[in-house]
Structures are given as C-alpha cells and as structure tokens.
Design a protein around this motif. Sequence first.
Motif, PDB file in Angstrom:
ATOM      1  N   ARG A 273      42.187  71.582  11.034  1.00 60.30           N
ATOM      2  CA  ARG A 273      43.001  72.729  10.375  1.00 60.30           C
ATOM      3  C   ARG A 273      44.345  72.949  11.074  1.00 60.30           C
ATOM      4  O   ARG A 273      44.591  72.626  12.485  1.00 60.30           O
ATOM      5  CB  ARG A 273      42.192  74.039  10.405  1.00 60.30           C
ATOM      6  N   PRO A 274      45.335  73.517  10.474  1.00 63.63           N
ATOM      7  CA  PRO A 274      46.527  73.989  11.050  1.00 63.63           C
ATOM      8  C   PRO A 274      46.350  74.783  12.401  1.00 63.63           C
ATOM      9  O   PRO A 274      45.390  75.670  12.347  1.00 63.63           O
ATOM     10  CB  PRO A 274      47.404  74.611   9.877  1.00 63.63           C
ATOM     11  N   ASN A 275      47.278  74.821  13.052  1.00 64.93           N
ATOM     12  CA  ASN A 275      47.609  75.566  14.344  1.00 64.93           C
ATOM     13  C   ASN A 275      46.304  75.776  15.126  1.00 64.93           C
ATOM     14  O   ASN A 275      46.096  76.837  15.839  1.00 64.93           O
ATOM     15  CB  ASN A 275      47.922  77.303  13.893  1.00 64.93           C
ATOM     16  N   GLN A 276      45.497  74.634  15.279  1.00 61.98           N
ATOM     17  CA  GLN A 276      44.377  74.835  16.068  1.00 61.98           C
ATOM     18  C   GLN A 276      44.464  74.517  17.769  1.00 61.98           C
ATOM     19  O   GLN A 276      45.569  73.886  17.774  1.00 61.98           O
ATOM     20  CB  GLN A 276      43.205  73.711  15.509  1.00 61.98           C
ATOM     21  N   THR A 277      43.741  75.129  18.240  1.00 62.90           N
ATOM     22  CA  THR A 277      44.114  74.921  19.678  1.00 62.90           C
ATOM     23  C   THR A 277      43.713  73.764  20.334  1.00 62.90           C
ATOM     24  O   THR A 277      43.029  73.176  19.536  1.00 62.90           O
ATOM     25  CB  THR A 277      43.104  76.138  20.708  1.00 62.90           C
ATOM     26  N   LEU A 278      44.102  73.545  21.609  1.00 64.73           N
ATOM     27  CA  LEU A 278      43.632  72.308  22.125  1.00 64.73           C
ATOM     28  C   LEU A 278      42.288  72.135  22.147  1.00 64.73           C
ATOM     29  O   LEU A 278      41.587  70.963  21.945  1.00 64.73           O
ATOM     30  CB  LEU A 278      44.309  72.279  23.418  1.00 64.73           C
ATOM     31  N   LEU A 279      41.731  73.225  22.659  1.00 69.56           N
ATOM     32  CA  LEU A 279      40.000  72.976  22.671  1.00 69.56           C
ATOM     33  C   LEU A 279      39.397  72.580  21.279  1.00 69.56           C
ATOM     34  O   LEU A 279      38.700  71.854  21.241  1.00 69.56           O
ATOM     35  CB  LEU A 279      39.601  74.243  23.109  1.00 69.56           C
ATOM     36  N   ARG A 280      39.817  73.240  20.334  1.00 67.99           N
ATOM     37  CA  ARG A 280      39.480  73.126  18.883  1.00 67.99           C
ATOM     38  C   ARG A 280      39.811  71.561  18.362  1.00 67.99           C
ATOM     39  O   ARG A 280      39.001  71.079  17.802  1.00 67.99           O
ATOM     40  CB  ARG A 280      40.298  73.987  18.004  1.00 67.99           C
ATOM     41  N   ALA A 281      40.910  71.129  18.962  1.00 67.59           N
ATOM     42  CA  ALA A 281      41.543  69.891  18.450  1.00 67.59           C
ATOM     43  C   ALA A 281      40.368  68.784  18.990  1.00 67.59           C
ATOM     44  O   ALA A 281      39.953  67.857  18.526  1.00 67.59           O
ATOM     45  CB  ALA A 281      42.943  69.504  18.884  1.00 67.59           C
ATOM     46  N   LEU A 282      39.800  69.055  20.386  1.00 66.77           N
ATOM     47  CA  LEU A 282      39.065  68.373  21.009  1.00 66.77           C
ATOM     48  C   LEU A 282      37.660  68.569  20.375  1.00 66.77           C
ATOM     49  O   LEU A 282      37.035  67.381  19.846  1.00 66.77           O
ATOM     50  CB  LEU A 282      38.948  68.792  22.521  1.00 66.77           C
ATOM     51  N   LEU A 283      37.147  69.479  19.959  1.00 66.62           N
ATOM     52  CA  LEU A 283      36.068  69.570  19.277  1.00 66.62           C
ATOM     53  C   LEU A 283      35.878  68.847  17.931  1.00 66.62           C
ATOM     54  O   LEU A 283      34.883  68.172  17.379  1.00 66.62           O
ATOM     55  CB  LEU A 283      35.647  71.036  18.964  1.00 66.62           C
TER      56      LEU A 283
END
Length: 520
Positions: A273-283
């Motif tokens: 999704r847009p504007n995701q955090t680094l942790l979210r991108a890793l998940l």
Amino acid sequence: MAFQHNKQQMMISNYKVGIIGAGISGIAAAKQLCHYNPIVFESTDSIGGVWKHCSFNSTKLQTPRCDFEFSDFPWPQRDNSLFPSYIEVLEYLQNYATHFDVFKFVKFNSKVVQIRHLNNHHHHHEYGRLLSGRPVWEVAVENNQTKIVEWYGFELLVVCIGKYGDIPIIPVYPKNKGPENFSGKVLHTMEYSKLDKESAKELLKGKKVAVVGYKKSAIDLAMECAQANSGAGGQPCTMVIRTLHWTVPSYWIWGLPFFLFYSTRSSQFLHERPNQTLLRALLCLLSSPMRKAISKFIESYLVWKLPLEKYGLKPEHQFVEDYASCQMAILPDNFFSEAEKGMIQFKKVSSSKWWFWKNGIEFEDKTKLEADVVVLATGFDGKKKLQSLLPEPFRSLVVDQSGIMPLYRGTIHPLIPNMAFVGYIESISNLQTAELRCKWLARLADEQFKLPSVTKMIEQTTQEIQIMKRTTRFYKRLCISTFSINHNDVICQEMGLNPWRKTNLFSEAFSPYTSQDYYF
C-alpha cells in the motif's frame, strides 16, 4: 470550434459548481454537493450512464446488491443473493435520484461541446481553494434538440463522463483489408447495446457470429448468441481471444466466501500500500509467498470447477493480476454448458493483427474463420473521450506518459485547477468508491480540510501507480482493489473521521467493508 469568435455577444451564466455526466458518479456528486445548487449536464435523456446506454438484454450486476449501494439508500431485499439485472440497477438509481431530489439539478439532452479555462493565477506549489469566488471554467453546452449553444461559468467543474461508452476502440486493419472486404455485418458492442431484444435476436439467429474479445461484454454477448441460436438451424458463436482473463462462476471458493481473500482488512494487510513504513514494507516482502498461495488456491478451484484447460482458456498469469486490475468477470449461468453443446467455440490468437476477407476474418497464422456477423467487444477509449473535452495544456497533462491519470485520492489532478474527476478509479465496488470520494470532495469544497502541496500530491499518486505496476501487468486501468480499505482510510482521516468503521476488532479484521460502513 465555432463557438469562440462570438464571445462578445454571448451571455454567460455563472454558478459555483458544474457536473458533467449523470451516471452513477454524476448523481452521487450532485447529491453530495447539493448545497451549492450544482448544474448537471447530461447529453442523453436519462440518468444511469453505462447502465442505460451500454447494457445488453442479459447484462447483470457483477456483485451482490449489498456491494453496490449508496450508504444512505439500501436496496430493497438487499440480502437477495441473485445479481440484479441492469433494469433493476437503473430502477435503483432512479429511486435514489428521486428520493434525494437530484433530478432538479439535471439538464437533459445537454452536451458539453467546449471547455475553456480562464487564466486566473494558478500557483504551481499550492493547489488552492476549490471555490475561489470567481469562475475558473467556461463551458459551452449544446441542446441536442434545438442545437442552441449556451455558455456557463463555474468555480468548480466535476467531470463524471466515465471511461466507457461514446468512443469505441476499433481495431486497425491492414490497407484494403477492412470491413469493406466483408460481405457480412460488422458492429461494435456499443451499437449492439442499442438494439432491443427482438432486433438483437434477429441479428444473431441462424448466423455464424464471431465475437472479438474475452472480457465481460464479450462473454455476455457470446451467451446471448448461443441462446438466440438454440433449436433448429442454430449456428455456433466463436470467441476470438488474444488475452485470456480469469473468470469466476460465483463468489464462493472451495466453500469459502470470496471476500475473505481480498476484501477484509486482514487480507489486504498482505498487500503493498502507499506510504507504508519500513517494517510494513518488510512484512509485505515476507508475505509474498502467502499472496501467491492465495492466488494459487483460487486458481486451483477455478481449474477444478470450470473446463478451462479443456478449452485452452487457463491464463498464464496469476489470478491476483486480474483481481488487482478489476478485470475479474463473473460467468453467466450455463456458459460452459453452451460450449459443451458446441454453441460457443473459442479461437485463441497470439497477435492482435487480423483482417477481413469476403466470408469472415483471417489471422496472421493464415487461418480463416467464416462469419456472417462480426461483433467487436474491444472496449472503449475513455482517455480519448476525456481529452477531447479538455482544452490545452490540460489535455496533454491529464494522462501521464505511461497512459495513467494521476489522481490524488482518485479525484483531484494536481496539475488541473478547480476540476475534479469522479469515476476514474476502479475497485470491486465502483459505486462505493465514487460515493466516498464525492463525500470527500464536498468537504474539501466546504474547506473542512486543505489539500497538501502539488508536489506532495504528485508523490502520493506516483506511489499508488508504482504499486499498481508492481502488482499487475494490466495497471493502466487505475484499480485500487488490493488496497481499497487503506485508500478509504486515508480519505476518512483527511475528513477528520475515524477510519476504523466497524463495531468490534473481529469484524474490523475479518468482515468485508461495504458502503454502509461509510454512512456519515
């Protein structure tokens, strides 16, 4: 155009808000902006847009009623699991417009023939207020019956003419190999949809019909053709297919409701999704095997349930690519039983190049298909339709280099002042998507919140487009179905509303979001 030279003599009526088009998006926009007494220009004699002008006799809604309704106007018998016909959809839209007194804003048989921008100062860093107190756009409107042209001035113009209808995509044929070579009849689905039931049956009955395409309208048309040819003297219909897409018999997969896979907060958590955090991108990276597994799970059911391999109709790409581009089609009942009878046949072609000969169509591999009638289910050129309406420089700006409209929150083009676009992003429920964005637009016009800078808006739209490109090869359709809840969340946040709309955490995680969740 012929309207420019007599500007001195013409009278211009000024209003705050103008809306072009009275389809789903247009009537939703008129209802939400009703406190500004908008004028809605509708080029035909009725509301309904594509539901009125591009439907076949057999056209049905692709989703259950509860996934296609306005938040403050539930369907009668909304729990009826049967998909409503296009006539029922039109009746629902008519009832909505009557209930909320939207008809008083609509000027029927009023075709917008020219739009002109008044060169008010537009700051390239800040978008500015939607309603600035003086007209920004001048619009020439021709009455279809009297041919009289009137001019209007608007502070805000809302474009709701949609992507479908009006300008058909017609294939380009080699020189001297077009329809003039063919002894039969050639028509586009746009012309076919204007036929009444008897005329349509007469066109197809006892004829060898070739349908070019394999999306929803092509599938519906092949089915109508098979039904018209049932009984003595019936001829088969052949679908000419270049790009295969996944088709679905119903919203149940191995006994599980379809919404569990893509339409809940927990299922969309697996998707980028847009504007995701680094942790979210890793998940998101780690959940890639899970996304593929869900896609394979659905594909395994479709291959088991439908004879896709038997007819060579199993797409090479993953199911999620069709879902992420809003191209998943629901099959009509008995589609494959007609194929089993030989009444629907399939001709797979590797190239979009084909041409006419006297008795049908010929393909690049030198094979020929005999036909009496050829129907082009080749879609519509929505971007050309929009660009033909806009003046320069906005005509060139409205679509980016990759052919996509970069719309902030699916509504505002950062480089086009005081104009909004509704109905250009797609989701699993286009009505819900359009209505929520109209609510957002009305609050923006009321100055309940401000837009970010033009640069920030461009960054946001770029991120969304990059996600679409990474998710599906069919990204040009501007579909948000794999991150629609997130898209709605940020819209709610901008309006100062709680984005979590459910009553408890379990529902929040595992229930689908519908229009009624956005009733406010």
